[in-house]
Write a protein that holds these residues in place. Structure first.
Motif, PDB file in Angstrom:
ATOM      1  N   ARG A   6     -21.534  -1.306 -19.834  1.00  0.00           N
ATOM      2  CA  ARG A   6     -22.568  -2.040 -19.117  1.00  0.00           C
ATOM      3  C   ARG A   6     -22.491  -1.720 -17.627  1.00  0.00           C
ATOM      4  O   ARG A   6     -21.416  -1.713 -17.038  1.00  0.00           O
ATOM      5  CB  ARG A   6     -22.402  -3.545 -19.317  1.00  0.00           C
ATOM      6  CG  ARG A   6     -23.472  -4.362 -18.607  1.00  0.00           C
ATOM      7  CD  ARG A   6     -23.194  -5.849 -18.703  1.00  0.00           C
ATOM      8  NE  ARG A   6     -21.990  -6.244 -17.949  1.00  0.00           N
ATOM      9  CZ  ARG A   6     -21.546  -7.502 -17.870  1.00  0.00           C
ATOM     10  NH1 ARG A   6     -22.169  -8.473 -18.521  1.00  0.00           N
ATOM     11  NH2 ARG A   6     -20.453  -7.787 -17.179  1.00  0.00           N
ATOM     12  N   SER A   7     -23.682  -1.453 -17.039  1.00  0.00           N
ATOM     13  CA  SER A   7     -23.763  -1.239 -15.597  1.00  0.00           C
ATOM     14  C   SER A   7     -24.862  -2.130 -15.059  1.00  0.00           C
ATOM     15  O   SER A   7     -26.043  -1.929 -15.358  1.00  0.00           O
ATOM     16  CB  SER A   7     -24.061   0.226 -15.265  1.00  0.00           C
ATOM     17  OG  SER A   7     -24.204   0.406 -13.873  1.00  0.00           O
ATOM     18  N   ARG A   8     -24.499  -3.128 -14.243  1.00  0.00           N
ATOM     19  CA  ARG A   8     -25.478  -4.094 -13.763  1.00  0.00           C
ATOM     20  C   ARG A   8     -26.225  -3.603 -12.522  1.00  0.00           C
ATOM     21  O   ARG A   8     -27.409  -3.883 -12.368  1.00  0.00           O
ATOM     22  CB  ARG A   8     -24.776  -5.426 -13.449  1.00  0.00           C
ATOM     23  CG  ARG A   8     -24.502  -6.260 -14.669  1.00  0.00           C
ATOM     24  CD  ARG A   8     -23.938  -7.601 -14.284  1.00  0.00           C
ATOM     25  NE  ARG A   8     -23.969  -8.549 -15.392  1.00  0.00           N
ATOM     26  CZ  ARG A   8     -23.495  -9.772 -15.336  1.00  0.00           C
ATOM     27  NH1 ARG A   8     -22.923 -10.201 -14.220  1.00  0.00           N
ATOM     28  NH2 ARG A   8     -23.569 -10.578 -16.378  1.00  0.00           N
ATOM     29  N   SER A  42     -13.656   2.546 -14.337  1.00  0.00           N
ATOM     30  CA  SER A  42     -15.076   2.199 -14.338  1.00  0.00           C
ATOM     31  C   SER A  42     -15.959   3.340 -14.826  1.00  0.00           C
ATOM     32  O   SER A  42     -17.183   3.201 -14.845  1.00  0.00           O
ATOM     33  CB  SER A  42     -15.513   1.794 -12.934  1.00  0.00           C
ATOM     34  OG  SER A  42     -15.455   2.893 -12.045  1.00  0.00           O
ATOM     35  N   SER A  43     -15.340   4.437 -15.217  1.00  0.00           N
ATOM     36  CA  SER A  43     -16.137   5.566 -15.698  1.00  0.00           C
ATOM     37  C   SER A  43     -16.634   5.298 -17.119  1.00  0.00           C
ATOM     38  O   SER A  43     -16.197   4.347 -17.788  1.00  0.00           O
ATOM     39  CB  SER A  43     -15.319   6.854 -15.669  1.00  0.00           C
ATOM     40  OG  SER A  43     -14.276   6.810 -16.637  1.00  0.00           O
ATOM     41  N   GLY A  46     -20.654   2.808 -11.852  1.00  0.00           N
ATOM     42  CA  GLY A  46     -19.577   2.523 -12.780  1.00  0.00           C
ATOM     43  C   GLY A  46     -19.976   1.521 -13.849  1.00  0.00           C
ATOM     44  O   GLY A  46     -21.071   0.938 -13.814  1.00  0.00           O
ATOM     45  N   PHE A  47     -19.069   1.344 -14.831  1.00  0.00           N
ATOM     46  CA  PHE A  47     -19.384   0.534 -16.012  1.00  0.00           C
ATOM     47  C   PHE A  47     -18.267  -0.462 -16.299  1.00  0.00           C
ATOM     48  O   PHE A  47     -17.094  -0.246 -15.961  1.00  0.00           O
ATOM     49  CB  PHE A  47     -19.563   1.433 -17.240  1.00  0.00           C
ATOM     50  CG  PHE A  47     -20.725   2.367 -17.155  1.00  0.00           C
ATOM     51  CD1 PHE A  47     -21.978   1.986 -17.629  1.00  0.00           C
ATOM     52  CD2 PHE A  47     -20.580   3.635 -16.599  1.00  0.00           C
ATOM     53  CE1 PHE A  47     -23.055   2.849 -17.555  1.00  0.00           C
ATOM     54  CE2 PHE A  47     -21.644   4.498 -16.529  1.00  0.00           C
ATOM     55  CZ  PHE A  47     -22.888   4.111 -17.006  1.00  0.00           C
ATOM     56  N   THR A  48     -18.690  -1.548 -16.976  1.00  0.00           N
ATOM     57  CA  THR A  48     -17.751  -2.473 -17.595  1.00  0.00           C
ATOM     58  C   THR A  48     -17.767  -2.197 -19.096  1.00  0.00           C
ATOM     59  O   THR A  48     -18.833  -1.909 -19.663  1.00  0.00           O
ATOM     60  CB  THR A  48     -18.168  -3.929 -17.338  1.00  0.00           C
ATOM     61  OG1 THR A  48     -18.288  -4.136 -15.940  1.00  0.00           O
ATOM     62  CG2 THR A  48     -17.139  -4.892 -17.898  1.00  0.00           C
ATOM     63  N   HIS A  49     -16.612  -2.298 -19.749  1.00  0.00           N
ATOM     64  CA  HIS A  49     -16.497  -1.875 -21.142  1.00  0.00           C
ATOM     65  C   HIS A  49     -16.264  -3.070 -22.074  1.00  0.00           C
ATOM     66  O   HIS A  49     -15.520  -4.000 -21.741  1.00  0.00           O
ATOM     67  CB  HIS A  49     -15.343  -0.870 -21.289  1.00  0.00           C
ATOM     68  CG  HIS A  49     -15.432   0.275 -20.328  1.00  0.00           C
ATOM     69  ND1 HIS A  49     -16.359   1.268 -20.436  1.00  0.00           N
ATOM     70  CD2 HIS A  49     -14.704   0.550 -19.206  1.00  0.00           C
ATOM     71  CE1 HIS A  49     -16.201   2.136 -19.449  1.00  0.00           C
ATOM     72  NE2 HIS A  49     -15.200   1.709 -18.685  1.00  0.00           N
ATOM     73  N   ARG A  60     -26.375 -11.646 -23.598  1.00  0.00           N
ATOM     74  CA  ARG A  60     -26.589 -10.576 -22.643  1.00  0.00           C
ATOM     75  C   ARG A  60     -25.858 -10.822 -21.331  1.00  0.00           C
ATOM     76  O   ARG A  60     -25.368  -9.891 -20.699  1.00  0.00           O
ATOM     77  CB  ARG A  60     -28.101 -10.435 -22.348  1.00  0.00           C
ATOM     78  CG  ARG A  60     -28.620  -9.053 -22.704  1.00  0.00           C
ATOM     79  CD  ARG A  60     -30.075  -8.887 -22.386  1.00  0.00           C
ATOM     80  NE  ARG A  60     -30.698 -10.046 -21.810  1.00  0.00           N
ATOM     81  CZ  ARG A  60     -31.760 -10.010 -21.012  1.00  0.00           C
ATOM     82  NH1 ARG A  60     -32.302  -8.877 -20.692  1.00  0.00           N
ATOM     83  NH2 ARG A  60     -32.285 -11.109 -20.536  1.00  0.00           N
ATOM     84  N   MET A  61     -25.786 -12.043 -20.895  1.00  0.00           N
ATOM     85  CA  MET A  61     -25.164 -12.353 -19.623  1.00  0.00           C
ATOM     86  C   MET A  61     -23.641 -12.410 -19.749  1.00  0.00           C
ATOM     87  O   MET A  61     -22.931 -12.182 -18.755  1.00  0.00           O
ATOM     88  CB  MET A  61     -25.688 -13.689 -19.098  1.00  0.00           C
ATOM     89  CG  MET A  61     -27.210 -13.724 -18.933  1.00  0.00           C
ATOM     90  SD  MET A  61     -27.843 -12.348 -17.930  1.00  0.00           S
ATOM     91  CE  MET A  61     -27.084 -12.728 -16.368  1.00  0.00           C
ATOM     92  N   ASN A  62     -23.137 -12.692 -20.946  1.00  0.00           N
ATOM     93  CA  ASN A  62     -21.696 -12.775 -21.147  1.00  0.00           C
ATOM     94  C   ASN A  62     -21.352 -12.152 -22.505  1.00  0.00           C
ATOM     95  O   ASN A  62     -21.118 -12.847 -23.495  1.00  0.00           O
ATOM     96  CB  ASN A  62     -21.225 -14.234 -21.094  1.00  0.00           C
ATOM     97  CG  ASN A  62     -19.714 -14.351 -21.212  1.00  0.00           C
ATOM     98  OD1 ASN A  62     -18.974 -13.399 -20.947  1.00  0.00           O
ATOM     99  ND2 ASN A  62     -19.259 -15.535 -21.621  1.00  0.00           N
ATOM    100  N   PRO A  63     -21.350 -10.830 -22.571  1.00  0.00           N
ATOM    101  CA  PRO A  63     -21.191 -10.152 -23.863  1.00  0.00           C
ATOM    102  C   PRO A  63     -19.743  -9.982 -24.310  1.00  0.00           C
ATOM    103  O   PRO A  63     -19.483  -9.190 -25.226  1.00  0.00           O
ATOM    104  CB  PRO A  63     -21.830  -8.791 -23.587  1.00  0.00           C
ATOM    105  CG  PRO A  63     -21.565  -8.558 -22.144  1.00  0.00           C
ATOM    106  CD  PRO A  63     -21.580  -9.890 -21.470  1.00  0.00           C
ATOM    107  N   SER A  64     -18.829 -10.663 -23.728  1.00  0.00           N
ATOM    108  CA  SER A  64     -17.426 -10.448 -24.064  1.00  0.00           C
ATOM    109  C   SER A  64     -17.054 -10.991 -25.440  1.00  0.00           C
ATOM    110  O   SER A  64     -16.026 -10.611 -25.992  1.00  0.00           O
ATOM    111  CB  SER A  64     -16.521 -11.077 -23.006  1.00  0.00           C
ATOM    112  OG  SER A  64     -16.806 -12.458 -22.870  1.00  0.00           O
TER     113      SER A  64
END
Length: 909
Positions: A397-399, A368-369, A405-408, A446-450
């Motif tokens: 992304r950090s909500r 998550s870094s 932490g972040f999602t990549h 934006r809500m689902n950037p995958s």
């Protein structure tokens, strides 16, 4: 970090309130900075026995190799082998200063006394005859009491040395401590707040020692403060009405009012226990907390609650803000700084943190870094989600919180066309726009950037977009302004068209900075200078109206393109423009001019990489080499590795203020979060002159003036402000009065000035130290007198002697000439008189001869006429041939007389 560390650092240093940031102290790294002074920085030895601050501001460090004076930059060492600064032993134990500016140092070799003015050995007059012997006995502790007496403890006695008003030794008293050991086993220390005299242990009992009736008297403090005579008692301290005793078996406190003794050790119950029983040193913080250094880190005791907090290297191992050694030998509180002397790792200097920040880096062990490499884009959308783009690391992304932490999202996951993210924005429809470095423009949900929704790769004229350098949503025209390496373009969300917004927009190169001001103007900058576009008016027949500032913003005569790197809008709508090479500009809306701020004004570097204003009006400027904060009152604070930052190299196009007030900057190895400034008040610090070097021959001490010859080609004067905790943040200014008029700033790290070949005369070197948050005008001035003595042939007395010698020579010549003229006049007078006498004699002779000749010629006139006539001719010829004036005169006389005679003869005839 552990919650207990919060309290440790709150009590460790005199920390200050942080404006509007109540949560800052949750992380101890936000509360202090630590620097290490070891042998790599010039410390003579890493085994530190004692640290002491003298009355002039210098730090003295006793080590296992020497005694050293430290001025914040360099050490001046005293050893048995020093040619000019000799002491009896390298193993110095303790030092103290008397009231006459002399440092007393005790060691295995005895006592050394140093004059603090010039660092020369000091030998006080001894009126007792006892000091010589005492001075060669090994000693371990020395202290000055509140009456000016020097107390020391050697292997057999506790000794009190009294000094008279002139600093001479007037009395020496002693009392045996009954502990026969090669090294003393108890500290001797004055507690001036409570008692006259000192505290020490005699035969294992803690006693108060004082002078009464010309003798040292001992009074035990408490029956409960008595142990085995061999127990090591290392230090004493006091808080309010409690005396604290440090020993090898723990810490003890004695309440004077209640006469109660309490023990603290590693097995103590209650609210805390010591980290280790062997306590070496005690100090009291400005807040009244007791700080105890032991052989397992630091313990902080709150006397009000008896709670104990611990700090050791293991607690925060790997963090840059930590102890580098748990074996603590000595402590010193100096202002807001805590000096920690260790056994083998030198000095740890803890200073109040003036900048509250956090560094976020990639951690391979934490998924998550932040993703690795440079941070090149930072954006916060309307929902408070933080998006971070990195070079070859994709999108983060950090909500909830960027610290959590972040999602990549990467090209491999299908979200991006390229993993180098260079620009980010969002529109009102919920789309996230992500520009890449070589992969074009991506539109995401934006809500689902995958998954990538759309991908733009070509400009309106069909060329590849290449590097997407900036993205800005235009709410006035519902469009996205897109800066690429080859131009500026506009994507109209209503018509779904990518257009060239104005004539020549495709020629705008490298636009890396775009921002919309409250008045509806789009400010953008790049390699071709600065542009403003009127968004409120909208596009006309020829597109949007714009103004260009191609050249140096504050000087249009400099026909070199301004390279704009960053733009920010202040809360009062002030426009700030950062450049690559010319520093920072402030736009003056009234007259359309720009004011330049550069390294000459205090910026750490003229390559500006980011500008952000925080909620309190502080302008944060990230540069290629450090961070600068311009406060609302105009003060400029600089920050680097030495005072709160973990990086100094910030990266392009990555800067943002979040809704919670945090300021984020991208760097070459992560992201820096600026949380605020400590509201510290720093008193102006006068400069003290520390050294003088003439033709590279250095002299250390406390010089205030120098007198050198003009033949000495160069001299250098060193100085220090003794801002030990923040020296790297301040700046020195100087000028040599009599030679210079304007103040000059010294380069960072410089603490001396040198001059050469000054004309003879008197000068004054003036030096100022401007610390963080201070200004040049308010800084105190320190002066150093310099006299350049001319060579003897230029000195007034030599010139006077030369003038007197010339006058004497002229007088002698005059007298000789007058005498010679008198002599010539006398000789002439004598010659004239001699001539007159000869003429008189000749006249008498002529008269007599004439009478005789008249008679003679009367008788024989006729017979002599012919011979006389024949004589006249030869006489005239002889007159013409002769060169003798007298002969000529006589011949002339004869010729005249012959003619005369001839005329008489003719008459007679």
């Amino acid at each position: 970090m552990k919650l207990k560390l919060l309290h440790i650092f709150l009590t460790l240093i005199c920390l200050h309130t942080v404006t509007a940031y109540a949560t800052l102290r949750q992380d101890p790294a936000d509360s202090y900075t630590v620097s290490f002074i070891t042998m790599q920085q010039g410390l003579p030895h890493n085994f530190v026995e004692d640290i002491y601050r003298d009355s002039k501001g210098y730090i003295w460090v006793a080590t296992s190799a020497s005694l050293a004076r430290y001025d914040g930059y360099e050490f001046v060492s005293f050893t048995p082998n020093s040619p000019t600064r000799q002491i009896k032993s390298s193993f110095v134990r303790k030092v103290t200063e008397d009231r006459f500016g002399r440092l007393w140092a005790v060691s295995d070799g005895g006592i050394d006394i140093i004059n603090l003015t010039d660092l020369s050995p000091a030998t006080p007059q001894d009126n007792t005859g006892l000091f010589e012997k005492i001075s060669y006995q090994p000693a371990s502790f020395v202290s000055l009491d509140n009456e000016g007496n020097i107390w020391l403890r050697n292997t057999s006695d506790i000794i009190c040395i009294s000094l008279d008003t002139n600093g001479a030794i007037s009395r020496i008293l002693s009392i045996p401590h009954k502990t026969k050991f090669s090294q003393t086993t108890a500290c001797v220390k004055a507690i001036p707040q409570l008692y006259p005299g000192v505290l020490s242990a005699i035969d294992g009992t803690i006693c108060r020692l004082y002078i009464d009736n010309n003798k040292i008297k001992s009074l035990p403090l408490s029956p409960d403060l008595s142990w085995n005579p061999m127990i090591y008692v290392s230090d004493f301290a006091t808080t309010d009405s409690r005396i604290w005793i440090a020993t090898e078996h723990g810490l003890f406190s004695y309440d004077i009012n209640n006469r109660l003794v309490r023990a603290y050790n590693s097995q103590s119950g209650g609210k805390g226990h010591l980290s280790q029983n062997f306590v070496n040193s005690l100090v009291v913080s400005p807040e009244g907390k007791l700080i105890a250094g032991c052989l397992n880190g630091i313990n902080i005791i709150d006397p009000a609650t008896d709670s104990i907090q611990q700090l050791d290297a293991a607690d925060i191992i790997g963090a840059p803000q930590s102890l580098n050694n748990n074996f603590i030998n000595c402590l010193l509180i100096e202002g807001d700084n805590l000096w920690v002397g260790t056994e083998g790792c030198g000095i740890n200097l803890f200073s109040p943190r003036r900048l509250y920040s956090k560094m976020l880096r990639h951690n391979p062990a934490d998924i998550s870094s932040l993703s690795p490499n440079c941070v090149n884009a930072i954006y916060e959308d309307g929902d408070g989600t933080v998006w971070v783009g990195t070079v070859e690391g994709g999108l983060n992304r950090s909500r909830k919180s960027y610290e959590a932490g972040f999602t990549h999202f990467t090209r491999e996951s299908g979200a991006l066309s390229h993993n180098s993210v260079s620009a980010i924005t969002s529109d009102h429809t919920g789309h996230l726009w992500v520009g890449t470095w070589g992969g074009g423009l991506c539109m995401l949900d934006r809500m689902n950037p995958s998954r990538m929704l759309r991908h733009f790769t070509l400009t309106p004229d069909g060329n590849p977009m290449g590097y997407i350098s900036s993205l800005t949503f235009d709410p006035f025209n519902n469009a996205i302004w897109i800066g690429v390496s080859s131009g500026m373009y506009l994507y109209d969300l209503d018509t779904d068209q990518l257009t060239t917004p104005f004539s020549g927009a495709d020629e705008v190169r490298g636009t890396v900075a775009t921002v919309i001001a409250p008045d509806g103007r789009l400010w953008m900058g790049g390699l071709g200078g600065l542009y403003t576009v009127n968004l409120r008016k909208g596009p006309g027949q020829d597109g949007y109206e714009y103004t260009r500032y191609p050249y140096k913003l504050d000087d249009k005569s400099v026909l070199v393109n301004e390279k704009v790197t960053s733009i920010a809008v202040g809360r009062d709508a002030t426009i700030w423009v950062g450049t690559n090479g010319n520093g920072l500009y402030k736009y003056n809306d009234k007259d359309g001019s720009f004011t330049n701020i550069s390294t000459d004004d205090g910026l750490p570097n003229d390559a500006v990489h980011g500008i952000v204003e925080d909620p309190h009006g502080n302008l944060w400027v990230a540069t290629y080499h450090g961070l600068c904060c311009i406060t609302p009152d105009g003060s400029m604070l600089t920050f680097g590795l030495n005072n709160g930052l973990q990086t100094e190299q910030f990266y392009w196009n990555a800067y943002r203020r979040l809704a919670n007030g945090d300021v984020l900057f991208g760097s070459v190895d992560g992201m820096v979060a600026i949380k605020g400034l400590a509201s510290t008040h720093i008193s102006p610090m006068p400069v003290r002159f520390t050294s003088l070097s003439v033709d590279n021959d250095a002299v250390y001490g406390n010089p205030e003036r120098c007198r050198i010859s003009e033949n000495d080609r160069q001299f250098e004067i060193g100085f220090s402000s003794f801002d030990y905790g923040g020296e790297g943040n301040g700046r020195y200014y100087y000028r040599m009065k009599g030679y210079e008029k304007d103040w000059k700033e010294l380069a960072p790290g410089r603490h001396s000035v040198a001059y050469m070949n000054l004309f003879p005369g008197s000068y004054n070197l003036e030096v100022k130290y401007v610390g963080q948050g201070q200004n040049l005008e308010s800084a105190p001035v320190s002066r150093f007198e310099v006299e350049i003595v001319p060579n003897f042939y230029r000195r007034w007395w030599f010139i006077v002697l030369i003038i007197l010698a010339i006058l004497a020579a002229v007088g002698a010549i005059y007298r000789w000439r007058v005498k010679d003229l008198k002599r010539q006049r006398n000789d002439l007078q004598k010659a004239v008189e001699e001539g007159v006498r000869e003429i008189s004699e000749q006249k008498a002779q002529v008269q007599q001869l004439t009478a005789d000749r008249i008679s003679f010629f009367t008788n024989i006139t006729h017979e002599f006429r012919t011979p006389i006539t024949l004589i006249i001719g030869p006489i005239e010829r002889a007159m013409r041939l002769s060169t003798n004036p007298k002969v000529i005169e006589q011949l002339n006389f004869v010729a005249r007389n012959s003619r005369y005679l001839l005329s008489l003869v003719n008459q007679l005839m």
